[in-house]
Write a protein that holds these residues in place. Structure first.
Motif, short mmCIF file in Angstrom:
data_model
loop_
_atom_site.label_atom_id
_atom_site.label_comp_id
_atom_site.label_asym_id
_atom_site.label_seq_id
_atom_site.Cartn_x
_atom_site.Cartn_y
_atom_site.Cartn_z
N GLY A 29 -41.83 6.86 22.34
CA GLY A 29 -43.14 7.10 21.75
C GLY A 29 -44.10 7.85 22.65
O GLY A 29 -45.30 7.95 22.33
N THR A 30 -43.63 8.40 23.77
CA THR A 30 -44.49 9.16 24.68
C THR A 30 -44.35 10.65 24.40
O THR A 30 -43.50 11.08 23.63
CB THR A 30 -44.12 8.87 26.14
N SER A 31 -45.20 11.44 25.04
CA SER A 31 -45.24 12.87 24.77
C SER A 31 -44.08 13.59 25.45
O SER A 31 -43.91 13.50 26.68
CB SER A 31 -46.57 13.46 25.28
N LEU A 32 -43.29 14.30 24.66
CA LEU A 32 -42.17 15.05 25.20
C LEU A 32 -42.64 16.28 25.96
O LEU A 32 -42.06 16.66 26.98
CB LEU A 32 -41.21 15.44 24.07
N GLY A 33 -43.72 16.94 25.46
CA GLY A 33 -44.22 18.14 26.12
C GLY A 33 -44.68 17.87 27.55
O GLY A 33 -44.38 18.64 28.47
N GLU A 34 -45.40 16.77 27.75
CA GLU A 34 -45.84 16.42 29.09
C GLU A 34 -44.66 16.08 29.99
O GLU A 34 -44.63 16.45 31.17
CB GLU A 34 -46.81 15.23 29.02
N PHE A 35 -43.69 15.38 29.43
CA PHE A 35 -42.49 15.03 30.19
C PHE A 35 -41.78 16.29 30.68
O PHE A 35 -41.42 16.40 31.86
CB PHE A 35 -41.56 14.21 29.30
N LEU A 36 -41.59 17.27 29.79
CA LEU A 36 -40.92 18.51 30.16
C LEU A 36 -41.72 19.29 31.20
O LEU A 36 -41.15 19.89 32.12
CB LEU A 36 -40.69 19.37 28.91
N ILE A 55 -51.35 23.15 21.82
CA ILE A 55 -51.74 23.81 20.57
C ILE A 55 -51.10 23.16 19.36
O ILE A 55 -51.77 22.88 18.35
CB ILE A 55 -51.38 25.31 20.63
N ALA A 56 -49.79 22.92 19.44
CA ALA A 56 -49.05 22.42 18.27
C ALA A 56 -48.99 20.91 18.19
O ALA A 56 -48.62 20.36 17.15
CB ALA A 56 -47.63 23.01 18.27
N GLY A 57 -49.30 20.20 19.28
CA GLY A 57 -49.26 18.75 19.24
C GLY A 57 -47.84 18.22 19.13
O GLY A 57 -46.89 18.80 19.66
N ARG A 58 -47.68 17.10 18.43
CA ARG A 58 -46.37 16.44 18.34
C ARG A 58 -45.35 17.28 17.59
O ARG A 58 -44.15 17.08 17.75
CB ARG A 58 -46.52 15.07 17.68
N SER A 59 -45.81 18.22 16.76
CA SER A 59 -44.84 19.06 16.06
C SER A 59 -44.07 19.97 17.01
O SER A 59 -43.00 20.48 16.67
CB SER A 59 -45.56 19.91 15.01
N SER A 60 -44.59 20.17 18.22
CA SER A 60 -43.91 21.02 19.20
C SER A 60 -42.64 20.37 19.74
O SER A 60 -41.84 21.04 20.40
CB SER A 60 -44.85 21.34 20.36
N MET A 61 -42.46 19.07 19.49
CA MET A 61 -41.28 18.38 19.99
C MET A 61 -40.00 18.98 19.42
O MET A 61 -38.92 18.80 20.00
CB MET A 61 -41.36 16.88 19.64
N ARG A 62 -40.11 19.69 18.29
CA ARG A 62 -38.91 20.27 17.67
C ARG A 62 -38.39 21.48 18.43
O ARG A 62 -37.21 21.78 18.35
CB ARG A 62 -39.20 20.65 16.21
#
Length: 527
Positions: A106-113, A34-41
Motif C-alpha cells: 500500500g505504499t508509493s511505488l514511484g517513491e520506492f523506484l 503528475i499522474a499519481g497512483r495511476s503511474s504505477m502501471r
C-alpha cells in the motif's frame, strides 16, 4: 583554461551511464507527481528501460581509450565498467521482483523506484570514484538511500527498527571511514586524488599515521561488504527490511563495497600491502566461519540468507587477497554469478511471503506439493549458493579457490572448502524441507496455500525476474569460460591493476623453475 581544454578535462561522456540513470530517476519522480497512483502501471517499465539503456552505454564504454574524467575524480576504466554493470543488473532485477511487494504493502511505488535509482546512482559512482570527496559523496548517496529503503514500510515496526539500527551503525561507519580518508588527505599534504596521494606518501615516512588511516578505511569498507566483525547490522536489517531491498543490498551494495576496496587499497596504500593483506585475511577467516556456522541455527529464511551473505563475502575476499589476474577475475566472476543466484533466492522468498505471510523455514515444509515452480527455483538458487555442480556457484567457487591456491593462500582455501561443506548442509536442509516431507507433514502455511495465479498486478514482472535469475544460475556454469575471460580482460585493461600485476609477476618465484611476466599486450611471456 579555455573551453576546449575544460571540455577535454571534464570528459563528461564517461558518466553517460550514470546520466541515463539520473534522467530516468527524474522522469519516474515527475511521472509519480503528475499522474499519481495511476503511474504505477508504467513507471516500473520506465525505470527498467532506463537501466537497460545505461547497461548498453556501459557496453559501449568497454574499450574506452580515455576513461579519466572530471579532472581525475572519476574513471571509466574496464574495472569500473564491469562493476557498474553488475550494480545496474542487480537494480533491474530488484525492480522486477519488487513491484507486487510494494503494491501489496500500500505504499508509493514511484517513491520506492526513485530512492532505489538514487542508491544505484551512488553505487555506480562509487565503483569508479578516484578522488576522496567523490568517494565520500558517492558512499553517502548509496548509504542514505539504503537507510530510506530499509525503513520504507513505515507502518511496519520491524522495518522502522531495522532502519534505525542501520542508520546508527551506518553513521558510525561513515564517520570512521571519513576520519581515515581525512588522515590520508593530511598525510599527503592536501591531495585528494588517490594516485597523487600514493605518490606523496612514497616520498614521506608516515608509517604509524598511515597505518591508523588504513585501519579506519578498512573498517568503513568492511561495513559495506558485511565482513565480520563489522556485520552486526546485517541479520537484523535483513530480517526487518522489505525483502526486495534486502536483495539489492546483498548484491549492489556489496559489489560497490568491493569495487571501493580494490580502488582505494591498491592505489592509496601500496606501501602497506602486507598490513592490509593481514587484516583482510583475518576478516575472511572470521566471515567464513561465523557466517556459515551461525547460519546453521537460523529459523528465518531472511536471517539465513543474511549469514549466508556474510560467508559469501569471506569467499570473495580470497580472490581479493590473491592479488593476481586470476584472483581479481575470479572475484568479478563470482560477484556476477552471485547476483543471479542470490536474487533468484530472494525472489522465491518474496513470492512465498506474499502467498503465506511468513518467511520461517519450518513453514516451507511440503511446498513441492503446492508450488513446484517456487520449489525448483529456490532449490537451484540455494544449491548454487552452496557450490553444487554444475550450477554457476560451483564454477564461481572453483575459480576463487584455484586462484587462492595458486597465490599460496592454502589455509584460506582449505577453510573455504570446509565452510562450503557446512553451507551445503543448511542449504540442503531447506531443500529437504520443501521436497522430502510427506503430505501429512505439511506446515500450516502450506495447507492453507492459496491457488496459484499470475494474473494479479505485479506478479508477471516477479515471475520474469525469478525465471531470468534461475535460468542464468543454471546456464552461467556452461558459459563460465568466456565470462571468466571477459573478467580477466577487465583486469588487464585496468591500468591500476595491470601495473600491480606486472610488479608481482616480475618477482621470481622460488618454487617454480619458470617465472612469467605480463607484456604490454596482457600476454604472458617466459622470463
Amino acid at each position: 583554461m579555455d573551453s576546449a581544454t575544460l571540455v577535454t578535462q571534464l570528459n563528461a561522456g564517461t558518466i553517460a551511464p550514470e546520466g541515463v540513470v539520473l534522467v530516468t530517476l527524474l522522469l519516474v519522480l515527475l511521472g509519480d507527481l503528475i499522474a499519481g497512483r495511476s503511474s504505477m502501471r508504467w513507471t516500473p517499465y520506465l525505470a527498467l528501460g532506463g537501466l537497460l539503456v545505461s547497461l548498453v552505454a556501459l557496453v559501449v564504454q568497454w574499450d574506452n581509450g580515455d576513461p579519466v574524467s572530471f579532472f581525475g575524480g572519476f574513471t571509466g576504466d574496464a574495472l569500473s565498467v564491469i562493476f557498474r554493470g553488475i550494480i545496474v543488473l542487480s537494480a533491474a532485477i530488484t525492480i522486477l521482483i519488487s513491484v507486487r511487494y510494494v503494491e501489496q504493502s500500500g505504499t508509493s511505488l514511484g517513491e520506492f523506484l526513485t530512492i532505489l535509482l538514487a542508491a544505484t546512482l551512488g553505487a555506480m559512482f562509487l565503483s569508479g570514484a578516484t578522488e576522496l570527496v567523490t568517494i565520500f559523496v558517492s558512499l553517502e548517496t548509496l548509504s542514505i538511500s539504503s537507510y530510506l529503503l530499509t525503513g520504507y514500510m513505515k507502518r511496519d515496526p520491524r522495518s522502522n527498527e531495522a532502519a534505525l539500527k542501520y542508520l546508527l551503525i551506518g553513521a558510525a561507519s561513515s564517520a570512521i571511514f571519513l576520519y581515515g580518508v581525512s588522515l590520508l588527505y593530511g598525510l599527503s599534504g592536501g591531495e585528494t586524488q588517490l594516485g597523487a596521494i600514493a605518490a606523496q606518501l612514497q616520498a614521506t615516512n608516515q608509517s604509524l599515521a598511515l597505518t591508523i588511516s588504513l585501519v579506519f578505511v578498512i573498517a568503513g569498507v568492511a561495513f559495506k561488504i558485511s565482513a565480520v566483525p563489522f556485520h552486526q547490522w546485517t541479520p537484523d536489517v535483513y530480517e526487518g527490511s522489505p525483502t526486495p531491498i534486502v536483495a539489492f543490498l546483498s548484491v549492489g551494495s556489496k559489489a560497490a563495497g568491493f569495487a571501493l576496496a580494490i580502488r582505494i587499497l591498491v592505489t592509496a596504500f601500496p606501501a602497506l600491502v602486507e598490513e592490509w593483506h593481514f587484516v583482510f585475511t583475518a576478516l575472511a577467516i572470521l566471515s567464513m566461519i561465523l557466517g556459515n556456522v551461525v547460519a546453521l541455527a537460523q529459523t528465518s529464511m531472511k536471517r539465513l540468507l543474511a549469514y549466508s551473505s556474510i560467508g559469501q563475502a569471506g569467499f570473495i575476499m580470497i580472490g581479493f587477497l590473491a592479488g593476481t589476474e586470476a584472483g581479481y577475475a575470479s572475484m568479478i566472476f563470482y560477484l556476477f554469478v552471485y547476483l543471479f543466484m542470490n536474487l533468484g533466492g530472494f525472489a522465491c522468498v518474496i513470492l512465498f511471503s506474499l502467498r503465506t505471510g511468513t518467511d520461517q523455514i519450518s513453514e516451507y515444509a511440503g511446498l513441492y506439493q503446492k508450488d513446484p515452480l517456487v520449489t525448483l527455483c529456490l532449490s537451484l538458487s540455494l544449491l548454487s549458493l552452496g557450490g553444487i555442480p554444475p550450477l554457476a556457484g560451483f564454477f564461481g567457487k572453483l575459480y576463487l579457490f584455484w586462484a587462492g591456491w595458486q597465490a599460496g593462500l592454502y589455509g584460506l582455501v582449505l577453510l573455504g572448502l570446509i565452510t562450503s561443506v557446512i553451507s551445503i548442509y543448511y542449504y540442503i536442509r531447506v531443500v529437504k524441507m520443501m521436497v522430502v516431507k510427506e503430505p501429512q507433514e505439511m506446515s500450516t502455511a502450506i495447507e492453507n496455500y492459496p491457488t496459484i495465479s499470475w494474473t494479479l498486478p505485479g506478479l508477471k514482472p516477479l515471475r520474469a525476474g525469478l525465471v531470468l535469475s534461475v535460468v542464468a544460475t543454471a546456464l552461467v556454469g556452461i558459459l563460465s569460460n568466456p565470462l571468466f575471460t571477459i573478467a580477466s580482460q577487465a583486469v588487464l585493461k585496468t591500468p591500476m591493476l595491470s601495473s600491480v600485476l606486472v610488479q608481482v609477476a616480475a618477482q621470481p618465484d622460488p618454487l617454480s623453475p619458470v617465472s612469467y611476466q605480463q607484456d604490454n599486450r596482457g600476454e604472458s611471456i617466459a622470463l
